[in-house]
Design a protein around this motif. Sequence first.
Motif, PDB file in Angstrom:
ATOM      1  N   ILE A  73      -1.027 -19.317 -25.663  1.00  0.00           N
ATOM      2  CA  ILE A  73      -0.796 -20.335 -24.594  1.00  0.00           C
ATOM      3  C   ILE A  73      -2.024 -20.215 -23.580  1.00  0.00           C
ATOM      4  CG2 ILE A  73       1.585 -20.207 -24.388  1.00  0.00           C
ATOM      5  CD1 ILE A  73       1.309 -17.847 -22.185  1.00  0.00           C
ATOM      6  N   ARG A  74      -3.140 -19.350 -23.701  1.00  0.00           N
ATOM      7  CA  ARG A  74      -4.192 -19.357 -22.466  1.00  0.00           C
ATOM      8  C   ARG A  74      -5.447 -19.863 -23.329  1.00  0.00           C
ATOM      9  NH1 ARG A  74      -1.040 -17.965 -18.422  1.00  0.00           N
ATOM     10  NH2 ARG A  74       0.118 -16.166 -18.680  1.00  0.00           N
ATOM     11  N   ASN A  75      -5.319 -20.446 -24.438  1.00  0.00           N
ATOM     12  CA  ASN A  75      -6.546 -20.661 -25.390  1.00  0.00           C
ATOM     13  C   ASN A  75      -6.726 -22.284 -25.673  1.00  0.00           C
ATOM     14  OD1 ASN A  75      -5.235 -17.767 -26.862  1.00  0.00           O
ATOM     15  ND2 ASN A  75      -7.194 -17.980 -25.703  1.00  0.00           N
ATOM     16  N   ASN A 182      -7.463  -9.070 -22.028  1.00  0.00           N
ATOM     17  CA  ASN A 182      -6.826  -8.176 -20.867  1.00  0.00           C
ATOM     18  C   ASN A 182      -7.067  -8.955 -19.596  1.00  0.00           C
ATOM     19  OD1 ASN A 182      -5.868  -6.274 -19.350  1.00  0.00           O
ATOM     20  ND2 ASN A 182      -7.199  -4.458 -20.436  1.00  0.00           N
ATOM     21  N   ASN A 183      -6.032  -9.526 -19.374  1.00  0.00           N
ATOM     22  CA  ASN A 183      -6.044 -10.170 -17.857  1.00  0.00           C
ATOM     23  C   ASN A 183      -5.346  -9.409 -16.670  1.00  0.00           C
ATOM     24  OD1 ASN A 183      -3.542 -10.882 -18.409  1.00  0.00           O
ATOM     25  ND2 ASN A 183      -3.741 -13.045 -18.756  1.00  0.00           N
ATOM     26  N   LEU A 184      -5.089  -8.039 -16.994  1.00  0.00           N
ATOM     27  CA  LEU A 184      -4.527  -7.217 -16.095  1.00  0.00           C
ATOM     28  C   LEU A 184      -3.198  -7.449 -15.888  1.00  0.00           C
ATOM     29  CD1 LEU A 184      -7.425  -6.573 -13.723  1.00  0.00           C
ATOM     30  CD2 LEU A 184      -7.044  -5.550 -15.806  1.00  0.00           C
ATOM     31  N   ALA A 186       0.774  -8.775 -17.473  1.00  0.00           N
ATOM     32  CA  ALA A 186       2.055  -9.374 -18.379  1.00  0.00           C
ATOM     33  C   ALA A 186       2.926  -9.820 -17.581  1.00  0.00           C
ATOM     34  CB  ALA A 186       2.286  -8.311 -19.460  1.00  0.00           C
ATOM     35  N   TYR A 187       3.204 -10.988 -17.433  1.00  0.00           N
ATOM     36  CA  TYR A 187       4.081 -11.409 -16.427  1.00  0.00           C
ATOM     37  C   TYR A 187       3.873 -10.752 -15.185  1.00  0.00           C
ATOM     38  CZ  TYR A 187       7.764 -14.875 -16.253  1.00  0.00           C
ATOM     39  OH  TYR A 187       8.385 -16.097 -15.859  1.00  0.00           O
ATOM     40  N   SER A 188       4.834 -10.118 -14.521  1.00  0.00           N
ATOM     41  CA  SER A 188       4.646  -9.367 -13.348  1.00  0.00           C
ATOM     42  C   SER A 188       4.368  -7.910 -13.486  1.00  0.00           C
ATOM     43  CB  SER A 188       5.967  -9.506 -12.613  1.00  0.00           C
ATOM     44  OG  SER A 188       6.933  -9.105 -13.009  1.00  0.00           O
TER      45      SER A 188
END
Length: 420
Positions: A73-75, A182-184, A186-188
């Motif tokens: 989804i973020r690509n 690794n965007n730190l 995963a949801y919350s």
Amino acid sequence: MAAEKRMVKTLTRQQHLDLYYYMRLNRAVEDTMVKLFRQNKIVGGLYSSLGQEAVSVGTASALEKKDWLAPMIRNIGALLVKGVPPRDVFMQHMAKYDSPTKGKDGTSHFGDLENLHIVSPISMLGDLIPVMTGVAMAGRYLGHKIVAMTWIGDGGSSTGVFHEGLNFAATQKAPFVLVLENNLWAYSTPVKRQVPVENLADRAKAYGVKSFVVDGNDVAAVYTTAREAVDLARSGEGPILIEAKTFRRLGHAQHDPAEYVPAEMKKYWEERDPIARHEKFLFKEKLLDEKGKKEIEAKINALLEKERDFAESSPMPPAEFAEHGVYCTGDDCHKVRAKWERPIAEVTPPRSSVPAVWTVEGFGAGKGSGGGSAPIHFGDTEKHEHKEEAAVSSNGAKSSAKAAAKSAKKPAVAARKAKR
Ligand SMILES: Cc1ncc(C[n+]2csc(CCOP(=O)(O)OP(=O)(O)O)c2C)c(N)n1
Ligand SMILES: [Mg+2]
């Protein structure tokens, strides 16, 4: 690190500018979609890669035209680099008839097997890993010398299929590059609360897979690392895992204000914005000046105005279209053909929609096979056996059938008794 710096220097001016252009395009496409979303023109959710553009753009730029990718989804940045026109991204999100899926799916859930070599995303996190391993292996069998690439999040790297897939890729030595973004969050859930290791890249070691860790907000470093990984994979040294350390600047999607993210964390990463950072580098190295920057902005604005206009004037799909494209119909669906062992007409509707060749008494009629009102369940079994015995008896072989049934039941009864 020294090697990384040396390689960054070896990028040409044009390569540095291309990375800048695609990151700016990535952000502008997503900014446009936020506007469309607020105007209620987007059907379904809208995800963002704000602050993560260097990962999509840097990694996809390392691929050749013949290579294959499957975005998550973020690509969207990776799709743009691969050659997807922004209008396709807009129309797909707006469920328009001219979109790649003709309005049948949303977000970036579309592919292009024939031309751009894009496999559609799979929502089940991690499933693209074995799928793209398969693509990589298929390329090798066919002698295409391709590399396959996909992305996974920090959260997605805890799924079973991530581990099964990576092990499978490793044992097959697949020419496959996995980018662990690794965007730190995963949801919350912060990454520290879902996995107790510092570098998620270490997960690759368990499978004998080579891995790199890279600053995901430094596009030139991401590109050179990805280039090295792609070259290694192509030469038979794959698979390779790259962990890109970055940060999800917005919520999971538009509906999520992400108030659970500490303000100082947001501030820290905003100061490390990948576009601003690369721009600063370009100005310092005199690879770009104000005039050049304005030209790039004007080019992107003009392109997106045209692309957005096209997308907005595309019609919604006609209602009758809902029943089309449900079954593969061959060439007008796609040219990837299954090897049919029977005539296609015989195994597709309406010919395939015939009554089953076997029936179960009482099934679907609200009656059990023993005549009770319950549907088929284990309690029916005994009555069913009596019936069979009766049928056998009418053929004159009752006693032997009964004896056989009795002896067959004995071990089960003995086992039940032993348990007690
Ligand atoms: C197997 C599976 N479990 C749960 C989900 C629901 N889900 C979709 S995205 C997401 C969070 C993913 O976090 P991460 O992998 O870190 O990716 P990010 O959103 O940060 O890019 C979850 C739980 C899913 N799609 N697939
Ligand atoms: Mg994440």
